[in-house]
Design a protein around this motif. Structure first.
Motif, PDB file in Angstrom:
ATOM      1  N   PRO A  27       0.552  -1.022   0.169  1.00 36.24           N
ATOM      2  CA  PRO A  27       0.269  -0.239  -0.152  1.00 36.24           C
ATOM      3  C   PRO A  27       0.805   1.478  -0.004  1.00 36.24           C
ATOM      4  CG  PRO A  27      -0.307  -0.843   2.293  1.00 36.24           C
ATOM      5  CD  PRO A  27       0.887  -1.728   0.951  1.00 36.24           C
ATOM      6  N   ASP A  28       0.104   1.742  -0.730  1.00 37.76           N
ATOM      7  CA  ASP A  28       0.932   3.430  -0.744  1.00 37.76           C
ATOM      8  C   ASP A  28       2.700   3.742  -1.406  1.00 37.76           C
ATOM      9  OD1 ASP A  28      -1.053   5.260   0.418  1.00 37.76           O
ATOM     10  OD2 ASP A  28       0.093   4.343   2.591  1.00 37.76           O
ATOM     11  N   ALA A  29       2.570   2.420  -2.311  1.00 35.20           N
ATOM     12  CA  ALA A  29       4.106   2.334  -3.191  1.00 35.20           C
ATOM     13  C   ALA A  29       4.864   3.471  -3.385  1.00 35.20           C
ATOM     14  CB  ALA A  29       3.981   1.698  -3.791  1.00 35.20           C
ATOM     15  N   GLU A  30       4.392   4.691  -4.165  1.00 35.62           N
ATOM     16  CA  GLU A  30       4.705   5.800  -4.514  1.00 35.62           C
ATOM     17  C   GLU A  30       5.013   6.843  -2.921  1.00 35.62           C
ATOM     18  OE1 GLU A  30       1.588   7.759  -6.939  1.00 35.62           O
ATOM     19  OE2 GLU A  30       1.576   6.790  -8.652  1.00 35.62           O
ATOM     20  N   GLU A  31       4.823   6.944  -2.589  1.00 31.95           N
ATOM     21  CA  GLU A  31       5.108   7.057  -0.878  1.00 31.95           C
ATOM     22  C   GLU A  31       6.013   6.597  -0.245  1.00 31.95           C
ATOM     23  OE1 GLU A  31       3.533   9.142   3.350  1.00 31.95           O
ATOM     24  OE2 GLU A  31       2.244   8.469   2.107  1.00 31.95           O
ATOM     25  N   LYS A  32       6.122   5.506  -0.037  1.00 29.36           N
ATOM     26  CA  LYS A  32       7.229   4.315  -0.064  1.00 29.36           C
ATOM     27  C   LYS A  32       8.503   4.774  -0.981  1.00 29.36           C
ATOM     28  CE  LYS A  32       5.357   0.755   2.867  1.00 29.36           C
ATOM     29  NZ  LYS A  32       3.660   1.952   2.863  1.00 29.36           N
ATOM     30  N   LEU A  33       8.364   4.633  -2.338  1.00 26.90           N
ATOM     31  CA  LEU A  33       9.749   4.962  -2.983  1.00 26.90           C
ATOM     32  C   LEU A  33      10.021   7.136  -3.309  1.00 26.90           C
ATOM     33  CD1 LEU A  33      11.210   4.116  -5.351  1.00 26.90           C
ATOM     34  CD2 LEU A  33       9.682   4.979  -6.889  1.00 26.90           C
ATOM     35  N   ALA A  34       9.157   7.358  -2.884  1.00 24.09           N
ATOM     36  CA  ALA A  34       9.571   8.880  -2.398  1.00 24.09           C
ATOM     37  C   ALA A  34      10.983   9.127  -1.302  1.00 24.09           C
ATOM     38  CB  ALA A  34       8.025  10.143  -2.817  1.00 24.09           C
ATOM     39  N   LYS A  35       9.653   8.814  -0.482  1.00 24.03           N
ATOM     40  CA  LYS A  35       9.658   8.703   0.810  1.00 24.03           C
ATOM     41  C   LYS A  35      11.691   7.822   0.980  1.00 24.03           C
ATOM     42  CE  LYS A  35       8.140   7.727   4.955  1.00 24.03           C
ATOM     43  NZ  LYS A  35       6.703   7.049   5.549  1.00 24.03           N
ATOM     44  N   ALA A  36      11.644   6.697   0.101  1.00 24.14           N
ATOM     45  CA  ALA A  36      12.642   6.273  -0.246  1.00 24.14           C
ATOM     46  C   ALA A  36      14.296   6.839  -0.734  1.00 24.14           C
ATOM     47  CB  ALA A  36      12.818   4.694  -0.493  1.00 24.14           C
ATOM     48  N   LYS A  37      14.036   7.821  -1.978  1.00 16.16           N
ATOM     49  CA  LYS A  37      14.725   8.857  -2.921  1.00 16.16           C
ATOM     50  C   LYS A  37      14.909   9.522  -1.524  1.00 16.16           C
ATOM     51  CE  LYS A  37      13.482   7.462  -7.111  1.00 16.16           C
ATOM     52  NZ  LYS A  37      12.546   7.758  -8.549  1.00 16.16           N
ATOM     53  N   LEU A  38      14.088  10.377  -0.346  1.00 16.51           N
ATOM     54  CA  LEU A  38      14.947  11.757  -0.352  1.00 16.51           C
ATOM     55  C   LEU A  38      16.157  11.323   0.871  1.00 16.51           C
ATOM     56  CD1 LEU A  38      10.490  13.005   0.550  1.00 16.51           C
ATOM     57  CD2 LEU A  38      13.006  13.856  -1.104  1.00 16.51           C
ATOM     58  N   ALA A  39      15.417   9.552   1.518  1.00 12.29           N
ATOM     59  CA  ALA A  39      16.141   9.588   2.297  1.00 12.29           C
ATOM     60  C   ALA A  39      17.389   8.777   1.726  1.00 12.29           C
ATOM     61  CB  ALA A  39      15.743   8.161   3.634  1.00 12.29           C
ATOM     62  N   HIS A  40      17.399   8.084   0.787  1.00 12.68           N
ATOM     63  CA  HIS A  40      18.759   8.417  -0.066  1.00 12.68           C
ATOM     64  C   HIS A  40      19.835   9.822  -0.262  1.00 12.68           C
ATOM     65  CE1 HIS A  40      21.770   6.187  -2.897  1.00 12.68           C
ATOM     66  NE2 HIS A  40      21.345   7.435  -3.951  1.00 12.68           N
ATOM     67  N   GLN A  41      19.025  10.315  -0.560  1.00 10.13           N
ATOM     68  CA  GLN A  41      19.384  11.775  -0.726  1.00 10.13           C
ATOM     69  C   GLN A  41      20.206  12.519   0.580  1.00 10.13           C
ATOM     70  OE1 GLN A  41      20.055  12.837  -3.753  1.00 10.13           O
ATOM     71  NE2 GLN A  41      21.216  14.216  -3.828  1.00 10.13           N
ATOM     72  N   ILE A  42      19.474  12.525   1.965  1.00 11.04           N
ATOM     73  CA  ILE A  42      19.989  12.544   2.598  1.00 11.04           C
ATOM     74  C   ILE A  42      20.800  11.767   3.412  1.00 11.04           C
ATOM     75  CG2 ILE A  42      18.921  12.908   5.162  1.00 11.04           C
ATOM     76  CD1 ILE A  42      16.048  13.374   4.303  1.00 11.04           C
ATOM     77  N   ASN A  43      21.102  10.558   3.400  1.00 12.05           N
ATOM     78  CA  ASN A  43      21.627   9.410   3.700  1.00 12.05           C
ATOM     79  C   ASN A  43      23.589  10.030   2.962  1.00 12.05           C
ATOM     80  OD1 ASN A  43      21.348   8.362   6.105  1.00 12.05           O
ATOM     81  ND2 ASN A  43      19.757   7.488   4.476  1.00 12.05           N
ATOM     82  N   LYS A  44      23.367   9.988   2.096  1.00 16.85           N
ATOM     83  CA  LYS A  44      24.585  10.884   0.872  1.00 16.85           C
ATOM     84  C   LYS A  44      24.996  11.503   0.922  1.00 16.85           C
ATOM     85  CE  LYS A  44      25.258  11.663  -4.371  1.00 16.85           C
ATOM     86  NZ  LYS A  44      23.926  11.462  -5.717  1.00 16.85           N
ATOM     87  N   ILE A  45      23.676  13.290   1.471  1.00 19.46           N
ATOM     88  CA  ILE A  45      25.018  13.902   1.606  1.00 19.46           C
ATOM     89  C   ILE A  45      25.737  14.518   2.925  1.00 19.46           C
ATOM     90  CG2 ILE A  45      24.497  16.454   2.739  1.00 19.46           C
ATOM     91  CD1 ILE A  45      21.792  16.155   0.086  1.00 19.46           C
ATOM     92  N   ILE A  46      24.654  13.428   4.217  1.00 16.19           N
ATOM     93  CA  ILE A  46      25.328  13.313   4.893  1.00 16.19           C
ATOM     94  C   ILE A  46      26.840  12.599   5.364  1.00 16.19           C
ATOM     95  CG2 ILE A  46      25.651  11.596   7.745  1.00 16.19           C
ATOM     96  CD1 ILE A  46      22.195  12.125   7.372  1.00 16.19           C
ATOM     97  N   LYS A  47      27.119  11.340   4.714  1.00 15.48           N
ATOM     98  CA  LYS A  47      28.228  10.999   3.803  1.00 15.48           C
ATOM     99  C   LYS A  47      29.140  11.756   2.705  1.00 15.48           C
ATOM    100  CE  LYS A  47      30.014   6.577   2.061  1.00 15.48           C
ATOM    101  NZ  LYS A  47      29.103   5.003   1.261  1.00 15.48           N
TER     102      LYS A  47
END
Length: 115
Positions: A27-47
């Motif tokens: 359920p809410d697959a689009e929202e889950k993907l959007a959150k995953a992409k945002l989190a990936h970018q955050i983690n990438k910047i932190i790294k």
């Protein structure tokens, strides 16, 4: 379905879409993907900034445990709004674009695009 053959193994696999959450009928697959992409970018910047979890937590104004969850992709405690706030605290500009859907559906879509 496609079949992959090697010397000793016959494997069958299915080529999925661009959204693994939709492929898994979540359920809410689009929202889950959007959150995953945002989190990936955050983690990438932190790294990239070589920040430790405690430093990241201070910068993002959260407990270190939240940074740990973010690093491990445990995103159920995070809203899209909160992830966007983290990106702005990491000196990123975030744009939200709203446009009429090109496809004939009963609803639009949600996506995240990196510039």
């Amino acid at each position: 379905m496609s079949t992959l053959k090697s010397k000793d193994i016959d494997s069958t696999f299915e080529i999925g879409s661009t959204n693994v959450f939709a492929d898994l009928d979540m359920p809410d697959a689009e929202e889950k993907l959007a959150k995953a992409k945002l989190a990936h970018q955050i983690n990438k910047i932190i790294k990239h900034k070589k920040l430790k979890q405690t430093e990241s937590a201070k910068l993002l104004q959260v407990d270190q445990s939240k940074i740990s969850l973010l690093n491990r992709g445990r995103l159920s405690d995070f809203s899209i709004e909160r992830l966007v706030k983290y990106l702005t605290l990491l000196n990123q500009d975030v744009e939200i674009v709203i446009r009429k859907s090109k496809k004939r559906r009963h609803h639009g879509t949600l996506s995240v695009v990196y510039a």
